[in-house]
Each structure stands twice: as structure tokens, then as C-alpha cells.
Motif scaffolding. Structure first.
Motif, PDB file in Angstrom:
ATOM      1  N   LYS A  31       0.870  -1.172   0.000  1.00  0.00           N
ATOM      2  CA  LYS A  31       0.000   0.000   0.000  1.00  0.00           C
ATOM      3  C   LYS A  31       0.912   1.229   0.000  1.00  0.00           C
ATOM      4  O   LYS A  31       1.614   1.502   0.979  1.00  0.00           O
ATOM      5  CB  LYS A  31      -0.920  -0.006   1.225  1.00  0.00           C
ATOM      6  CG  LYS A  31      -2.040   1.029   1.153  1.00  0.00           C
ATOM      7  CD  LYS A  31      -2.994   0.895   2.334  1.00  0.00           C
ATOM      8  CE  LYS A  31      -4.110   1.930   2.239  1.00  0.00           C
ATOM      9  NZ  LYS A  31      -5.013   1.856   3.414  1.00  0.00           N
ATOM     10  N   THR A  32       0.923   1.987  -1.108  1.00  0.00           N
ATOM     11  CA  THR A  32       1.959   2.980  -1.364  1.00  0.00           C
ATOM     12  C   THR A  32       1.366   4.376  -1.553  1.00  0.00           C
ATOM     13  O   THR A  32       0.368   4.544  -2.254  1.00  0.00           O
ATOM     14  CB  THR A  32       2.759   2.599  -2.626  1.00  0.00           C
ATOM     15  OG1 THR A  32       3.289   1.276  -2.455  1.00  0.00           O
ATOM     16  CG2 THR A  32       3.895   3.569  -2.878  1.00  0.00           C
ATOM     17  N   GLU A 122       0.760   7.793  11.390  1.00  0.00           N
ATOM     18  CA  GLU A 122      -0.568   7.201  11.176  1.00  0.00           C
ATOM     19  C   GLU A 122      -0.474   5.760  10.690  1.00  0.00           C
ATOM     20  O   GLU A 122      -1.384   4.965  10.939  1.00  0.00           O
ATOM     21  CB  GLU A 122      -1.349   8.054  10.162  1.00  0.00           C
ATOM     22  CG  GLU A 122      -1.764   9.420  10.721  1.00  0.00           C
ATOM     23  CD  GLU A 122      -2.293  10.353   9.650  1.00  0.00           C
ATOM     24  OE1 GLU A 122      -2.246   9.973   8.443  1.00  0.00           O
ATOM     25  OE2 GLU A 122      -2.736  11.469   9.987  1.00  0.00           O
ATOM     26  N   GLY A 123       0.599   5.412   9.999  1.00  0.00           N
ATOM     27  CA  GLY A 123       0.836   4.024   9.587  1.00  0.00           C
ATOM     28  C   GLY A 123      -0.195   3.472   8.627  1.00  0.00           C
ATOM     29  O   GLY A 123      -0.382   2.253   8.547  1.00  0.00           O
ATOM     30  N   GLU A 124      -0.831   4.341   7.847  1.00  0.00           N
ATOM     31  CA  GLU A 124      -1.870   3.882   6.923  1.00  0.00           C
ATOM     32  C   GLU A 124      -1.279   3.189   5.699  1.00  0.00           C
ATOM     33  O   GLU A 124      -1.927   2.365   5.059  1.00  0.00           O
ATOM     34  CB  GLU A 124      -2.725   5.078   6.482  1.00  0.00           C
ATOM     35  CG  GLU A 124      -3.913   4.704   5.613  1.00  0.00           C
ATOM     36  CD  GLU A 124      -4.733   5.916   5.202  1.00  0.00           C
ATOM     37  OE1 GLU A 124      -5.614   5.747   4.340  1.00  0.00           O
ATOM     38  OE2 GLU A 124      -4.496   7.021   5.735  1.00  0.00           O
ATOM     39  N   PHE A 125      -0.019   3.528   5.372  1.00  0.00           N
ATOM     40  CA  PHE A 125       0.617   2.993   4.169  1.00  0.00           C
ATOM     41  C   PHE A 125       1.830   2.139   4.532  1.00  0.00           C
ATOM     42  O   PHE A 125       2.438   2.320   5.587  1.00  0.00           O
ATOM     43  CB  PHE A 125       1.040   4.142   3.239  1.00  0.00           C
ATOM     44  CG  PHE A 125      -0.106   4.987   2.768  1.00  0.00           C
ATOM     45  CD1 PHE A 125      -0.870   4.599   1.686  1.00  0.00           C
ATOM     46  CD2 PHE A 125      -0.432   6.163   3.432  1.00  0.00           C
ATOM     47  CE1 PHE A 125      -1.933   5.375   1.253  1.00  0.00           C
ATOM     48  CE2 PHE A 125      -1.498   6.951   3.014  1.00  0.00           C
ATOM     49  CZ  PHE A 125      -2.252   6.546   1.918  1.00  0.00           C
ATOM     50  N   ASP A 126       2.180   1.222   3.634  1.00  0.00           N
ATOM     51  CA  ASP A 126       3.370   0.391   3.819  1.00  0.00           C
ATOM     52  C   ASP A 126       4.629   1.104   3.331  1.00  0.00           C
ATOM     53  O   ASP A 126       5.707   0.942   3.885  1.00  0.00           O
ATOM     54  CB  ASP A 126       3.233  -0.930   3.054  1.00  0.00           C
ATOM     55  CG  ASP A 126       2.002  -1.714   3.457  1.00  0.00           C
ATOM     56  OD1 ASP A 126       1.750  -1.803   4.675  1.00  0.00           O
ATOM     57  OD2 ASP A 126       1.284  -2.223   2.567  1.00  0.00           O
ATOM     58  N   VAL A 127       4.472   1.872   2.242  1.00  0.00           N
ATOM     59  CA  VAL A 127       5.604   2.569   1.633  1.00  0.00           C
ATOM     60  C   VAL A 127       5.214   4.028   1.402  1.00  0.00           C
ATOM     61  O   VAL A 127       4.133   4.311   0.878  1.00  0.00           O
ATOM     62  CB  VAL A 127       6.015   1.922   0.290  1.00  0.00           C
ATOM     63  CG1 VAL A 127       7.216   2.653  -0.312  1.00  0.00           C
ATOM     64  CG2 VAL A 127       6.330   0.446   0.465  1.00  0.00           C
ATOM     65  N   LEU A 128       6.095   4.924   1.800  1.00  0.00           N
ATOM     66  CA  LEU A 128       5.894   6.351   1.577  1.00  0.00           C
ATOM     67  C   LEU A 128       7.042   6.856   0.708  1.00  0.00           C
ATOM     68  O   LEU A 128       8.214   6.780   1.101  1.00  0.00           O
ATOM     69  CB  LEU A 128       5.872   7.101   2.915  1.00  0.00           C
ATOM     70  CG  LEU A 128       5.712   8.623   2.869  1.00  0.00           C
ATOM     71  CD1 LEU A 128       4.414   9.007   2.166  1.00  0.00           C
ATOM     72  CD2 LEU A 128       5.739   9.204   4.283  1.00  0.00           C
ATOM     73  N   ILE A 129       6.718   7.335  -0.495  1.00  0.00           N
ATOM     74  CA  ILE A 129       7.723   7.830  -1.428  1.00  0.00           C
ATOM     75  C   ILE A 129       7.573   9.342  -1.525  1.00  0.00           C
ATOM     76  O   ILE A 129       6.497   9.850  -1.850  1.00  0.00           O
ATOM     77  CB  ILE A 129       7.561   7.180  -2.816  1.00  0.00           C
ATOM     78  CG1 ILE A 129       7.747   5.664  -2.699  1.00  0.00           C
ATOM     79  CG2 ILE A 129       8.563   7.773  -3.809  1.00  0.00           C
ATOM     80  CD1 ILE A 129       7.371   4.895  -3.954  1.00  0.00           C
ATOM     81  N   ILE A 130       8.646  10.063  -1.206  1.00  0.00           N
ATOM     82  CA  ILE A 130       8.614  11.522  -1.183  1.00  0.00           C
ATOM     83  C   ILE A 130       9.283  12.064  -2.439  1.00  0.00           C
ATOM     84  O   ILE A 130      10.460  11.799  -2.699  1.00  0.00           O
ATOM     85  CB  ILE A 130       9.340  12.083   0.056  1.00  0.00           C
ATOM     86  CG1 ILE A 130       8.825  11.436   1.338  1.00  0.00           C
ATOM     87  CG2 ILE A 130       9.190  13.604   0.117  1.00  0.00           C
ATOM     88  CD1 ILE A 130       7.390  11.693   1.632  1.00  0.00           C
ATOM     89  N   ASP A 131       8.518  12.810  -3.236  1.00  0.00           N
ATOM     90  CA  ASP A 131       9.080  13.568  -4.360  1.00  0.00           C
ATOM     91  C   ASP A 131       9.443  14.934  -3.792  1.00  0.00           C
ATOM     92  O   ASP A 131       8.615  15.824  -3.682  1.00  0.00           O
ATOM     93  CB  ASP A 131       8.043  13.677  -5.481  1.00  0.00           C
ATOM     94  CG  ASP A 131       8.497  14.597  -6.596  1.00  0.00           C
ATOM     95  OD1 ASP A 131       9.720  14.740  -6.787  1.00  0.00           O
ATOM     96  OD2 ASP A 131       7.620  15.178  -7.276  1.00  0.00           O
ATOM     97  N   SER A 132      10.711  15.088  -3.388  1.00  0.00           N
ATOM     98  CA  SER A 132      11.085  16.231  -2.556  1.00  0.00           C
ATOM     99  C   SER A 132      11.436  17.461  -3.378  1.00  0.00           C
ATOM    100  O   SER A 132      11.604  17.399  -4.595  1.00  0.00           O
ATOM    101  CB  SER A 132      12.257  15.841  -1.639  1.00  0.00           C
ATOM    102  OG  SER A 132      13.429  16.471  -2.025  1.00  0.00           O
ATOM    103  N   ALA A 133      11.578  18.587  -2.667  1.00  0.00           N
ATOM    104  CA  ALA A 133      12.037  19.825  -3.291  1.00  0.00           C
ATOM    105  C   ALA A 133      13.447  19.616  -3.841  1.00  0.00           C
ATOM    106  O   ALA A 133      14.175  18.747  -3.368  1.00  0.00           O
ATOM    107  CB  ALA A 133      12.018  20.957  -2.260  1.00  0.00           C
TER     108      ALA A 133
END
Length: 392
Positions: A31-32, A122-133
Motif C-alpha cells: 500500500k503505497t 498514522e501508519g496507513e501505508f506500507d511505503v511512503l515515497i517523497i518527491d522532494s524539493a
């Protein structure tokens, strides 16, 4: 939760790489969430889908969101902003000017990262991908907890308690003279709460088992130097980089003479990328004949990047670059496994450190803390070249 932070100079293609990485993770059943914290949002264009501040589902197991930094700032810093605006207006500034000056430079960037921490909690997702500045400039603000920690605990907290006790007594005398009220308890609490959020965020970002930074670069001189500088700053704050993506490489199949000099230039800079970031793994991505917009284009990019691989893996676990502060000096520690010290030559020009090993040369762009200093000796220890820097 696994956190993958994509960064690089503006325009190198990090949004496309972030979106393609999200597609692959979702395909594997994770879940991403792909979250854009770049003020110049382009994630929605990449997915060809309208995105907002709150996550929106793109495909099964995949969500996207474009962070509204002003909304985050209002929620976290609104009381302080309103109070500073009141003070500035009392000193004669117009409303709009006062409101603009009430937002400190960099606050929108750091609150973007605080939003990331909220998703993590919150832990709602398995993977968090940040498209950063671009180049992850907000990460430089991670030094704030270390710098401000002593003052916050030893001075600010006692001052906060004294202020709360004296406010009912002082306020009736203060407002007629100054033209504005003393700060409320909400305003006084906000800076310390902000400090606590940054301190907790720092722990997540510096946990190499949870968070990895992936540098996206192009085979061009200015872009490579910016990527090296970003890597140096990330290392300075102990944020681990596990992969470099060299994007937009002209394929060998392109034989038009117009591109020949460009291909020769790219070949030279490709070699520099591998040498200067060694031993970090480097993935090369070709320059496609179409824009990386839409799911079908991103799926092609995903296949090139990962094939059958799992993007959530940690591609490189060793710390390749460390900056250690000592009493009156710094030590720059570069991971060079299996290299004898007598084969290493060092030279420094401005903010660049040149390391020559036989016929190989590696350039490091130094963080500001070291750029004004001079090397004062080096030694090999546990596969690390440890270079001592002293004030010039």
C-alpha cells in the motif's frame, strides 16, 4: 513503514522516478503513497490525474498527493503567524506585508517534512515515497534540533512557565504602551511543539533501516556537482543514500550525427557519476523519445529501473560518507574498502576535495562547515579514509 525520498536538482526527472517507483511498489502489493513536497508540483502531470493535499487513489494499492505547504503551515504555525502579523501591524506595516514577513524563510519546506512524519505516525501505508524539493534543501534544517535543543530545554521551557504566570499581571500595563498583546499560551507552546516534531522527524530520517534517499541526476557537469553537494549535506546530517539514478542517457541506438558530441560528453560524465559516487550503486535510465506522462509511460520507466526487483530493499547499507565533529576540528570519513593509504593523494580547491587513487579520481563537494577549513592529515582505518580538517 518504508520511506524512500527522491531528490535531485530541479528538472532531472525525480518526479517520474518517484512515480515509477510507486507503481512498482503497488504492483508488488505494498500500500503505497507518493507524496510531492516540491512547491512546483508535477506529480499530477506525471500520473495525468488531478491530485490534492489529501491522498487520492491512482491505481490499486497506489495513492498520490501534492502537499499544500500553506495549509500545513497554517495548521502548525497559524497562531504564531497571526501574532507576528499583529506585532508588525502595530509597528506600522501594511496587512499583506506583515503577513508575508510573518512566515520565516524555509518554514513551508520544513512543514512539508512534518507532514511526512504525520503519515509515518498514522501508519496507513506500507511505503511512503517523497518527491522532494530540489536537492532536498529542507533537510539542511534538520540541524535545528541539535542546535536549538539546549536552548529549548534549558531556557525556553522555564521562560514559558514564567511568562504564563506573569501574563495576567503584565498584560494590562503592556498593551496600552506597545499597542499589541502579549503572546497567548497557544503562541508560546507552538515553538516547542515545532521543535519536538523536528526532533522526532530527524529520528525517522536518520534511521537507515526505515529511510533511504535516492539521488536522481543527469550526465551533466552542473547537475553532477549539485548531486554531490546534496550527498555531502545528507551525510552531514546522517541521512543515508542507498542509490543513484543517472537519468536521460542518450541510447546507443541513436546514430544521428547531431547527437554525437552530446553522446561523447555524456559518456565522460557517466564515468564521473560512477567514480564520484562509488561504492553507491548507480542505475542508468535512457532518454525516452516521449514524455514520462501517464501510466503506460511510467510502467516502461518502472521496468527499466527495477525489472523484477523490489524497490523497497535497501540497495546499499554501508555509510559511504560521514562528517564527525571533534573538539576543534572535523573529520571527513570516506568509505574506500581495500585501498592502501599510500595510494591516495589529496588536494583541495575552494569547496571541492579531490581524491586520486592511481588512475582514478573522485571529487567531493564539501559542506559549508568544511569548505572554509584545510585538510590537516589523513589515515586509513576500518576501510574508511579519515581526513582531519582544521580552521584555516
Amino acid at each position: 513503514m518504508r520511506v524512500i525520498l527522491m531528490t535531485g536538482k530541479g528538472g532531472v526527472g525525480k518526479t517520474s522516478v518517484a512515480a515509477a517507483t510507486g507503481l512498482r511498489c503497488a504492483e508488488l502489493g505494498y500500500k503505497t503513497l507518493v507524496l510531492s513536497t516540491d512547491p512546483a508540483h508535477s506529480l499530477a502531470d506525471s500520473f495525468e490525474l488531478e491530485l490534492e493535499h489529501m491522498p487520492r487513489q491512482v491505481k490499486p494499492n497506489l495513492w498520490g498527493a501534492e502537499l499544500d505547504a500553506l495549509m500545513e503551515l497554517e495548521g502548525n504555525w497559524g497562531a504564531v503567524k497571526r501574532y507576528i502579523t499583529q506585532v508588525l501591524q502595530a509597528r506600522g506595516l501594511e496587512g499583506v506585508e506583515a503577513e508575508e514577513l510573518a512566515i520565516l524563510p524555509g518554514m513551508d519546506e520544513i512543514f512539508s517534512l512534518v507532514r511526512m512524519k504525520r503519515h509515518y505516525d498514522e501508519g496507513e501505508f506500507d511505503v511512503l515515497i517523497i518527491d522532494s524539493a530540489p536537492t532536498g534543501t529542507a533537510l539542511r534544517l534538520l540541524s535545528l534540533p541539535e542546535v536549538a535543543g539546549w536552548y529549548m530545554r534549558r531556557l525556553y521551557k522555564p521562560f514559558q512557565a514564567v511568562s504564563a504566570a506573569l501574563r495576567p499581571i503584565v498584560e494590562p500595563l503592556f498593551r496600552p504602551v506597545a499597542g499589541f498583546s502579549l503572546p497567548t499560551q497557544e503562541v508560546m507552546d507552538a515553538p516547542y511543539e515545532f521543535y519536538e516534531q523536528l526532533e522526532a522527524l530527524e529520528k525517522v530520517l536518520t534511521d537507515a533501516t526505515t529511510t533511504s534517499v535516492r539521488l536522481v541526476t543527469n550526465p551533466e557537469k552542473m547537475v553532477i556537482k549539485e548531486s554531490l553537494r546534496a550527498h555531502a549535506y545528507l551525510s552531514l546530517y546522517n541521512v543515508g543514500t542507498d542509490l543513484v539514478v543517472a537519468n536521460r542517457i542518450i541510447p546507443d541506438s541513436v546514430s544521428d550525427p547531431f547527437f554525437q558530441r552530446w553522446k561523447e560528453s555524456q559518456q565522460r560524465y557517466r564515468h564521473e557519476i560512477h567514480e564520484n559516487f562509488r561504492p553507491l550503486p548507480v542505475k542508468e535510465v535512457p532518454l525516452y523519445s516521449e514524455e514520462m506522462c501517464g501510466i503506460s509511460a511510467l510502467e516502461r520507466l518502472q521496468e527499466t529501473l527495477y525489472g523484477e526487483e523490489n524497490p523497497t530493499q535497501v540497495y546499499y547499507k554501508e555509510t559511504t560518507l560521514r562528517v564527525v565533529q571533534q573538539q576543534e576540528s572535523y573529520s571527513l570519513e570516506v568509505y574506500l574498502p581495500g585501498i592502501p593509504k599510500d595510494q591516495i593523494e589529496l588536494s583541495k580547491t575552494a569547496d571541492e576535495l579531490n581524491i586520486r587513487i592511481g588512475n582514478h579520481r573522485r571529487n567531493l563537494v564539501l559542506p559549508q562547515a568544511l569548505a572554509t577549513m584545510q585538510p590537516a592529515g589523513a589515515k586509513m582505518e576500518d576501510d574508511y579514509l579519515k581526513i582531519r580538517f582544521l580552521a584555516a
